[in-house]
Design an enzyme around this catalytic site. Structure first.
Site, PDB file in Angstrom:
ATOM      1  N   ASP A 199      25.369 -62.693 108.289  1.00  0.00           N
ATOM      2  CA  ASP A 199      26.231 -63.466 107.388  1.00  0.00           C
ATOM      3  C   ASP A 199      25.388 -63.885 106.175  1.00  0.00           C
ATOM      4  O   ASP A 199      24.167 -63.712 106.168  1.00  0.00           O
ATOM      5  CB  ASP A 199      26.733 -64.689 108.187  1.00  0.00           C
ATOM      6  CG  ASP A 199      27.760 -65.507 107.447  1.00  0.00           C
ATOM      7  OD1 ASP A 199      28.346 -65.011 106.469  1.00  0.00           O
ATOM      8  OD2 ASP A 199      27.989 -66.658 107.865  1.00  0.00           O
ATOM      9  N   GLU A 223      24.623 -62.207 100.725  1.00  0.00           N
ATOM     10  CA  GLU A 223      24.891 -61.774  99.332  1.00  0.00           C
ATOM     11  C   GLU A 223      23.643 -61.804  98.473  1.00  0.00           C
ATOM     12  O   GLU A 223      23.559 -60.943  97.581  1.00  0.00           O
ATOM     13  CB  GLU A 223      25.983 -62.670  98.723  1.00  0.00           C
ATOM     14  CG  GLU A 223      27.331 -62.543  99.385  1.00  0.00           C
ATOM     15  CD  GLU A 223      27.393 -63.167 100.792  1.00  0.00           C
ATOM     16  OE1 GLU A 223      26.645 -64.137 101.033  1.00  0.00           O
ATOM     17  OE2 GLU A 223      28.156 -62.670 101.624  1.00  0.00           O
ATOM     18  N   ASP A 272      35.486 -65.659 104.124  1.00  0.00           N
ATOM     19  CA  ASP A 272      36.169 -66.911 104.463  1.00  0.00           C
ATOM     20  C   ASP A 272      37.572 -66.986 103.888  1.00  0.00           C
ATOM     21  O   ASP A 272      37.812 -67.626 102.859  1.00  0.00           O
ATOM     22  CB  ASP A 272      35.323 -68.091 103.963  1.00  0.00           C
ATOM     23  CG  ASP A 272      33.971 -68.106 104.644  1.00  0.00           C
ATOM     24  OD1 ASP A 272      33.795 -67.383 105.650  1.00  0.00           O
ATOM     25  OD2 ASP A 272      33.081 -68.827 104.163  1.00  0.00           O
TER      26      ASP A 272
END
Ligand code: NOJ
Length: 959
Positions: free
Chosen positions: A546, A549, A622
């Site tokens: 997760d 980025e 999300d």
């Protein structure tokens, strides 16, 4: 140590604690208060100086038709050799020289590369090392076409159906298929390469020291932001100054373009400059953690694939803009005024629409692939040959996953696991989020909550189930944390421009980020997944990447500052969109390497780039428990799927907020037809495991999860197809009906493979919907097996317990109807074949099977069957060697039967049904028992209790 903080004094620890509490509070409050995305946290094109400059450059050329591109080919510089056409370009505005190369590729594509001939220093050119599986081979099958002196033209490919023309002045490149132009570069003259320069170079304005060295606010102020740029108070030092690249890519005669994920937007991309339903900003590709993202928006999200496909009747084309820096793409559609084009394209008197796109990246070189189709499946294959096909996952990975932030402790895990059994709902994987760790230090366990992780995994492993733990890339700064210590000692962290290790904020507080573009860091992380390194891990444990980025709470736009330094001295700005894939790649290799012989990995990643399909699945981050977020999941996943990354899903139920029962049921129904099927929820949401809602809702959820399990053989076969041909797993309507214009912008219904048409219900209170049945074909309701009456747009009942799903006549799908607690428990169960005949009484289908875990399939240990129904005969033929000593897999399931066959749409009821083996010496012809249901099923014949083996070739005759 004391730090000065404004005029307050805090100890370093207390500053940290305050920051930590601040961010915790920020996230909790934001989760509770229903707010929109914080748009002001993210740049618009206006606020990104290179985007603004390139847009202004395009505007200048568009407004004044007498202006043309200053780039032209230097006379006599063109050389054609071994499939490469190269030459020099000059920019007449500054006399700078650029080198271009056009590669004609064996895969039915071409590549154009443009770089400065003598750059001040090398420009970043490593996106290819991550995206491509290898440097593609050039084709030697080409022929020079005689043309005017200022045009160089070649036809290429076996039948010379593809051609390219390079117009010298101004420089323009046109790709043609069967003499029809399909892609043109620099048609509108937006080619713009900001050459590397010294800050004090004459003729260049340097505003870096001006007091207003801020985001550009004034239209005329394009020189600001060249050497320094500030956004939301965070400064980007930009030591290399302006270095952007821009180019227009047009698709003549195409009114629809698709791709460039990830955006919460429609499948057919919208215009971004002018046009009725236009966005005001370009689509942006810059991997970002966007809190509570908005739907119908071109803002950048977590992943970026700079791949765009165009489609119209009779042709498809695509491009890959191989660049990993921040990128913006403008899209405009114009009524074509070129007479030549209308007649060539066969539009008759109609004026075709063309789509023009403008690609703008902050740095790097121009490296563009043009895929020439001519069909969408050709393009999927061409793109797969270049960037790799999706890795064949373990079979558990395509079953149902149960996640939440967080399952509290081992008891909670055990209870959830047992409840699935108690309520007779199958599931394969239970997930642990960040709270399972010791203080967000990944590769560790909170030993109070999870004292015996191995035992916990073994307990679920016994039932054939798996566990996934999260392993994020931010590393808590703590010398007592072995991961931090090792990475620091090995000098693997991303650095500040002055050489210090970068320190930012994320879940653990003060953290640093390993530079996974460094080969030593890859090697290091790969080893960290070894069972003896990752304590408490077992073969039942897999991984979730997760925040890659990377997400950095204290960074500009919640990510890494662009002027940080990576391996080789490269600034982060050049490779931002690669950080996620680099992390995903090492994790996935780590999981492969931890077992001997190796086993297939499972790694879910949030960030992605072209090529990520080789490493695992991704999800859309999300989302929100709202109807519009359920609706947008379909176009988002279709877009990601046609961009080479078919293994994707959206959080079922919505991550933020609490879905009501209706929304949750509808979400499960849609999720069961996503390639990656996982329920997930934010830490502050109410518990929502399927049994908590009571009947009838729990029953509806159970039914659809069980249906997913029944269809696992079809899903696995489709994953195999994706892994060998690049075909998406869920497919937009236009890829299945490429000649039907009605489907081109359709993104609320889709196909699973070519056989199941799915229309998720995404509106509150809705109990019927319009479904489009193209092509005058026969469709059968998947659940009732009744024939759909009518074609085209048909109103379909969709009560709360039903998602509209239809079986397309002409297809045979394999199922397993004995649903058990996990997919592993169903491995040797018999099969059912659902045969849906088309109006000619024909159907085809296939079944791919292997052990679902290892790489033995690469050595021939698999089963691949082709089913055909024609002239009242159903034949099962093997596409591979079956009963061979070397096919251990076939041996292992040699007693597995096709126990049931349902044939829909037979014109005449059969009197007898006989089965026989094919090419076998024994006389095995026997009569099969069958039933003809009395209910109004579409002329159904049901054969039950057959003795047909999956490992034998056989024929069934309906006489
Ligand atoms: C952000 C992810 O998108 C979400 O799925 C996860 O639960 C949280 N991080 C906590 O790890």
């Amino acid at each position: 140590m004391k730090l000065l903080f404004g005029n307050l004094k805090f100890s370093k620890e207390s500053v940290k604690t305050k920051f930590y509490l601040f961010y915790l509070l920020y996230f909790i409050v934001s989760a509770l208060v229903v707010t929109a995305v914080k748009r002001q946290d993210f740049k618009t094109c206006e606020q990104s100086s290179f985007c603004k400059r390139n847009r202004a450059y395009a505007d200048k050329l568009t407004a004044n038709h007498s202006l043309i591109s200053p780039y032209s080919v230097i006379q006599d510089s063109i050389i054609i050799k071994d499939g490469i056409i190269s030459g020099d370009l000059i920019n007449s505005e500054n006399n700078l020289i650029f080198i271009f190369e056009l590669h004609l590729l064996e895969i039915g594509a071409a590549r154009i590369r443009i770089n400065e001939k003598n750059p001040l220093k090398p420009r970043y050119d490593k996106a290819k090392d991550w995206a491509l599986i290898q440097d593609p081979s050039y084709t030697l099958e080409y022929t020079l076409i005689p043309s005017k002196p200022d045009v160089t033209s070649l036809s290429f490919g076996k039948e010379r159906k593809q051609a390219v023309s390079i117009y010298h002045s101004p420089f323009r490149v046109e790709f043609l298929v069967n003499d029809v132009p399909i892609i043109t570069l620099n048609d509108r003259g937006f080619l713009n390469i900001e050459h590397l320069r010294k800050q004090d170079a004459p003729g260049l304005v340097d505003q870096s020291n001006s007091e207003n060295d801020q985001v550009i606010e004034d239209e005329n102020d394009l020189d600001k932001g060249l050497w320094k740029e500030t956004f939301n108070g965070k400064e980007d030092s930009k030591p290399n100054g302006p270095e952007s690249i821009g180019l227009d890519i047009s698709f003549p005669g195409f009114s629809h373009v698709y791709g460039i994920p990830e955006h919460a937007s429609s499948l057919s991309l919208k215009e971004t400059r002018g046009g009725d339903d236009s966005y005001s900003d370009p689509y942006r590709l810059y991997n970002l953690d966007v809190f509570e993202y908005e739907v119908d928006n071109p803002m950048a999200l977590y992943g970026s694939i700079p791949f765009m496909m165009a489609h119209r009747k009779g042709a498809s084309a695509a491009v890959l803009w191989l660049n990993a820096a921040e990128t913006w793409i403008d899209i405009t559609k114009n009524k074509e005024d070129k007479h030549r084009l209308s007649s060539l394209l066969g539009f008759g008197k109609l004026t075709p629409t063309s789509t023009s796109t403008h690609w703008i990246s902050e740095s790097g070189v121009i490296d563009v692939f043009a895929f020439l189709g001519p069909t969408t499946s050709d393009i999927f294959y061409q793109y797969g040959l270049l960037t790799g096909f999706t890795a064949l996952p373990q079979s558990f990975a395509i079953a149902y996953h149960q996640c939440r932030w967080n399952y509290l402790n081992q008891e909670d895990v055990a209870e959830v696991d047992e409840s699935f059994d108690k309520y007779d709902i199958p599931y394969d994987v239970i997930w642990l989020d960040i709270e399972h760790t010791d203080g967000k230090k990944y590769f560790t366990w909170d030993t109070v909550k999870f004292p015996t992780p191995e035992k916990m995994q073994t307990n679920i492993g016994i039932k054939g189930r798996k566990m996934v733990t999260i392993v994020d890339p931010h590393i808590k700064i703590d010398d007592n944390y072995y991961i931090y210590k090792e990475a620091k000692d090995l000098d693997l962290f991303v650095k500040e421009p002055d050489g210090r290790i970068y320190d930012g904020w994320c879940w653990p507080g003060s953290s640093s980020w390993v530079d996974f573009t460094n080969p030593s860091a890859q090697e290091w992380l790969i080893k960290k997944f070894a069972f003896d390194q990752y304590k408490g891990s077992t073969e039942h444990l897999f991984t979730w990447n997760d925040m890659n980025e990377p997400s950095i709470f204290s960074g500009p736009e919640i990510t890494m500052p662009k002027d940080l330094i990576h391996h080789g001295g490269w600034e982060h700005r050049n490779l931002h969109n690669l950080y996620g894939i680099a992390y995903h790649s090492a994790t996935s290799k780590g999981l492969i390497n931890r077992s001997n012989p190796p086993r297939r990995p499972f790694v879910l990643s949030r960030a992605f780039f072209a090529g990520s399909q080789r490493y695992g699945a991704i999800w859309t981050g999300d989302n929100f428990a709202k109807w519009d977020h359920l609706a947008i999941a379909t176009p988002m996943l279709l877009t990601i799927g046609i961009s080479g990354l078919p293994f994707s899903g959206a959080d079922v139920g919505g991550f933020f907020g609490n879905p009501d029962t209706e929304l949750l049921v509808r979400w499960y129904q849609a999720g069961a037809f996503q390639p990656f099927f996982r329920a997930h929820a934010h830490i502050d949401t109410k518990r929502r495991e399927p049994w908590l809602f009571g009947d009838p809702y729990t029953g509806y959820i159970r039914d659809i999860i069980r249906e997913r399990y029944a269809l696992l053989p079809l899903w696995y076969t489709l994953f195999h197809e994706a892994s060998t041909t690049g075909m998406p797993i869920i497919r937009p309507m236009f890829t299945v009906y490429p000649e039907d214009e009605e489907t081109y912008a359709m993104d609320d219904q889709f196909f699973v493979g070519n056989s199941l048409l799915v229309k998720p219900i995404v509106n509150e209170g809705q109990t019927s919907t319009e479904v489009y049945f193209p092509g005058n074909e026969i469709f059968y309701d998947y659940f009732t097996l009744k024939k759909v009456q009518g074609s085209g747009k048909v109103q379909i009942e969709a009560p709360i317990n039903k998602i509209p799903v239809f079986l397309r006549g002409g297809n045979i799908i394999p199922k397993r109807q004995r649903i058990r607690r996990s997919s592993a428990a169903m491995r040797t169960d018999p099969f059912t074949l659902l045969v849906a005949l088309d109006k000619f009484g024909k159907a085809t289908g296939s079944l791919y099977l292997d052990d679902g875990e290892t790489y033995d399939y690469e050595k021939g240990h698999f089963i691949h069957l082709q089913f055909t129904f024609s002239k009242r005969k159903l034949i099962s033929k093997s596409l591979s060697v079956l009963n061979n000593d070397e096919n251990l897999y076939a041996q292992s399931i040699s007693s597995v039967r096709v126990e049931k066959i349902i044939v829909l749409g037979l014109d005449l009821k059969p009197k007898h049904i006989f089965a026989d083996c094919i090419d076998c010496s024994k006389n095995s012809k026997r009569e099969l028992q069958f039933g003809l249901p009395t209910t109004n099923l579409a002329n159904a014949v049901i054969i039950k209790g057959t003795d047909l083996l999956i490992t034998e070739e056989w024929v069934i005759e309906f006489s």
